[in-house]
Design an enzyme around this catalytic site. Sequence first.
Site, PDB file in Angstrom:
ATOM      1  N   CYS A  23       0.814  -1.213   0.000  1.00  0.00           N
ATOM      2  CA  CYS A  23       0.000   0.000   0.000  1.00  0.00           C
ATOM      3  C   CYS A  23       0.847   1.263   0.000  1.00  0.00           C
ATOM      4  O   CYS A  23       2.069   1.219   0.123  1.00  0.00           O
ATOM      5  CB  CYS A  23      -0.913   0.003   1.213  1.00  0.00           C
ATOM      6  SG  CYS A  23      -1.867  -1.505   1.413  1.00  0.00           S
ATOM      7  N   GLY A  50      -1.774   1.457  -4.678  1.00  0.00           N
ATOM      8  CA  GLY A  50      -3.019   0.875  -4.204  1.00  0.00           C
ATOM      9  C   GLY A  50      -4.209   1.510  -4.882  1.00  0.00           C
ATOM     10  O   GLY A  50      -4.422   2.704  -4.735  1.00  0.00           O
ATOM     11  N   ASN A 124       1.672  -0.025   5.398  1.00  0.00           N
ATOM     12  CA  ASN A 124       2.210  -0.494   4.126  1.00  0.00           C
ATOM     13  C   ASN A 124       3.125  -1.665   4.423  1.00  0.00           C
ATOM     14  O   ASN A 124       4.136  -1.505   5.104  1.00  0.00           O
ATOM     15  CB  ASN A 124       2.992   0.648   3.452  1.00  0.00           C
ATOM     16  CG  ASN A 124       3.744   0.185   2.218  1.00  0.00           C
ATOM     17  OD1 ASN A 124       3.497  -0.893   1.690  1.00  0.00           O
ATOM     18  ND2 ASN A 124       4.678   1.008   1.762  1.00  0.00           N
ATOM     19  N   GLY A 125       2.776  -2.855   3.952  1.00  0.00           N
ATOM     20  CA  GLY A 125       3.605  -4.016   4.175  1.00  0.00           C
ATOM     21  C   GLY A 125       2.801  -5.261   4.441  1.00  0.00           C
ATOM     22  O   GLY A 125       1.619  -5.341   4.071  1.00  0.00           O
ATOM     23  N   CYS A 262      13.554  -3.735  -0.397  1.00  0.00           N
ATOM     24  CA  CYS A 262      13.034  -4.526  -1.518  1.00  0.00           C
ATOM     25  C   CYS A 262      13.617  -4.051  -2.850  1.00  0.00           C
ATOM     26  O   CYS A 262      13.400  -2.917  -3.264  1.00  0.00           O
ATOM     27  CB  CYS A 262      11.516  -4.416  -1.548  1.00  0.00           C
ATOM     28  SG  CYS A 262      10.742  -5.201  -2.980  1.00  0.00           S
ATOM     29  N   TYR A 268      10.183  -2.124 -10.430  1.00  0.00           N
ATOM     30  CA  TYR A 268       8.808  -1.941 -10.905  1.00  0.00           C
ATOM     31  C   TYR A 268       7.904  -1.136  -9.990  1.00  0.00           C
ATOM     32  O   TYR A 268       7.110  -0.319 -10.455  1.00  0.00           O
ATOM     33  CB  TYR A 268       8.182  -3.334 -11.126  1.00  0.00           C
ATOM     34  CG  TYR A 268       6.692  -3.332 -11.382  1.00  0.00           C
ATOM     35  CD1 TYR A 268       6.174  -2.892 -12.597  1.00  0.00           C
ATOM     36  CD2 TYR A 268       5.799  -3.776 -10.411  1.00  0.00           C
ATOM     37  CE1 TYR A 268       4.801  -2.885 -12.829  1.00  0.00           C
ATOM     38  CE2 TYR A 268       4.433  -3.782 -10.645  1.00  0.00           C
ATOM     39  CZ  TYR A 268       3.937  -3.336 -11.845  1.00  0.00           C
ATOM     40  OH  TYR A 268       2.603  -3.334 -12.073  1.00  0.00           O
ATOM     41  N   SER A 309       5.603   0.289 -17.722  1.00  0.00           N
ATOM     42  CA  SER A 309       6.617  -0.195 -16.793  1.00  0.00           C
ATOM     43  C   SER A 309       7.942  -0.507 -17.477  1.00  0.00           C
ATOM     44  O   SER A 309       8.991  -0.464 -16.842  1.00  0.00           O
ATOM     45  CB  SER A 309       6.107  -1.433 -16.055  1.00  0.00           C
ATOM     46  OG  SER A 309       5.791  -2.459 -16.972  1.00  0.00           O
ATOM     47  N   ASP A 371      10.226  -5.518 -20.980  1.00  0.00           N
ATOM     48  CA  ASP A 371       9.286  -5.456 -19.858  1.00  0.00           C
ATOM     49  C   ASP A 371      10.073  -5.672 -18.575  1.00  0.00           C
ATOM     50  O   ASP A 371      11.247  -6.056 -18.605  1.00  0.00           O
ATOM     51  CB  ASP A 371       8.181  -6.501 -20.007  1.00  0.00           C
ATOM     52  CG  ASP A 371       6.887  -6.096 -19.305  1.00  0.00           C
ATOM     53  OD1 ASP A 371       6.917  -5.135 -18.509  1.00  0.00           O
ATOM     54  OD2 ASP A 371       5.852  -6.749 -19.536  1.00  0.00           O
ATOM     55  N   CYS A 459      16.672  -6.912  -0.211  1.00  0.00           N
ATOM     56  CA  CYS A 459      15.912  -8.162  -0.209  1.00  0.00           C
ATOM     57  C   CYS A 459      15.704  -8.593  -1.650  1.00  0.00           C
ATOM     58  O   CYS A 459      15.107  -7.859  -2.444  1.00  0.00           O
ATOM     59  CB  CYS A 459      14.563  -7.979   0.482  1.00  0.00           C
ATOM     60  SG  CYS A 459      13.513  -9.466   0.395  1.00  0.00           S
ATOM     61  N   CYS A 462      12.359 -12.840  -3.928  1.00  0.00           N
ATOM     62  CA  CYS A 462      11.526 -13.336  -5.031  1.00  0.00           C
ATOM     63  C   CYS A 462      12.367 -13.869  -6.193  1.00  0.00           C
ATOM     64  O   CYS A 462      11.872 -14.634  -7.020  1.00  0.00           O
ATOM     65  CB  CYS A 462      10.566 -12.252  -5.516  1.00  0.00           C
ATOM     66  SG  CYS A 462      11.354 -10.724  -6.053  1.00  0.00           S
TER      67      CYS A 462
END
Length: 496
Positions: A23, A50, A124-125, A262, A268, A309, A371, A459, A462
Amino acid sequence: MARGDGRLSHDLLPGEKGPQDACGVFGVFAPGEDVAKLTYFGLYALQHRGQESAGIATSDGSQILVYKDMGLVSQVFDEASLGTLQGHIAIGHTRYSTTGASEWANAQPTLGPRPDGTVALAHNGNLVNTEQLLALLDERGERSRTGELARGNTTDTALVTSLLNTEGPLEDALREVMPRLRGAYCFTLMDETTLYAARDPQGIRPLVLGRLERGWVVASETAALDICGASFVREVAPGEMIVIDERGLRCEQVLEPRPRGCVFEYVYLARPDTRIAGRSVHESRTAMGRQLAREHPVDADLVIPTPDSGTPAAIGYALESGIPYGSGMVKNAYVGRTFIQPSQTIRQLGIRLKLNPLREVIEGKRLVVIDDSIVRGNTQRAVVRMLREAGAAEVHVRISSPPVRWPCFYGIDFASRAELIGNGLGIEEIARSIGADSLGYISTAGMIAATEQDESSLCTACFTGTYPVALPEDVARAQGITDQGTTAPAVTEEDA
């Protein structure tokens, strides 16, 4: 539980959902200013974080008012509603839900009782130890489940709001709660007289501090400071609590900072005009494009982005490769999250709801299509097909992040690991699956170098499967995760 929403450039096909962001949060303490409107414009700048619901809470020093609803910021608020939100303190929130249902009850800011007044909270998180936190509430008795939890709010934000319902100043309550939280959190919160902000010790999601002529601002991104005329002061430190009242600003390092911001914010999530850790997001994405061209060159006629993006990386790829840059697809800027289901005919057209090719630009051309990521692959498959139908001679896909192979538990709503195309297939297999003539991803090292940050401060879970905050054992086991962080031990009885 409660998370946010990224730009929906990936959300092109009916039923196709890409990486949705945490968020957006905003807070302001500014006597003499129209804080509701400042917050409105701050949230406008954070709309990409958001798009499901929006809300603002204000205080005039004696009572807190909250106005929130489903929809975009511009749909939720008008002059009349903003006019009812009087005061000199405000917090705001834009939301996208994941585990918390998409309904009004889960919109933020949350509102909860305290022995000496009220607390409003925007988050947010995403927290990973909610079961332990619920157990702490149970120890206090059912009476503690008042406010948002009692009204059906199912988010971790409502849980934290209830945990703050303890005797003594809110500042003390926040100081006691922060060590018990595991995961990613950036809070803006307030009682009747004071604005607070807090960030998890890893600093996974961004949070910045700004200065107004007559006050202070905290926000998820520097772009929100710009739009309301605040000057950037610094980032809120990982593990820091900030308190702002009529006496001024006070800062306290509650938890030891262990920065792991992150990396996907650079790829992105954040706006291109935002700066994170001193680095321009636009410059990072352009550098990723340059590195992508060095790592995966191709003989082609034109470099085009998947708008919007992929645009900065496409510019970087074109600059480095010497291949001309062009706009090969037009995006409909007015198609976002919709609650109207498309007809079968429109569903079959799929991607053309948002993108349409410029045939005169791409016909007969060998294209490099840039992309930021591939999640399931459905969108890229549709893009490649659309470009070929418009006359492209070749379609070479280049991605400015490594393959996404692991889910995020800190605020980005990726698909499950089983659904991630990068988890089950090799690069050449993915290329065949999406119908591309070739496919290239930037290396993890190349992506990190473009951010100009130290690898140890980011981090990359992913992409690498290395999680900086330990996950519940059952969750980790179900996802096949073995590389768990050691910086966030479980909540103990002593903590409680």
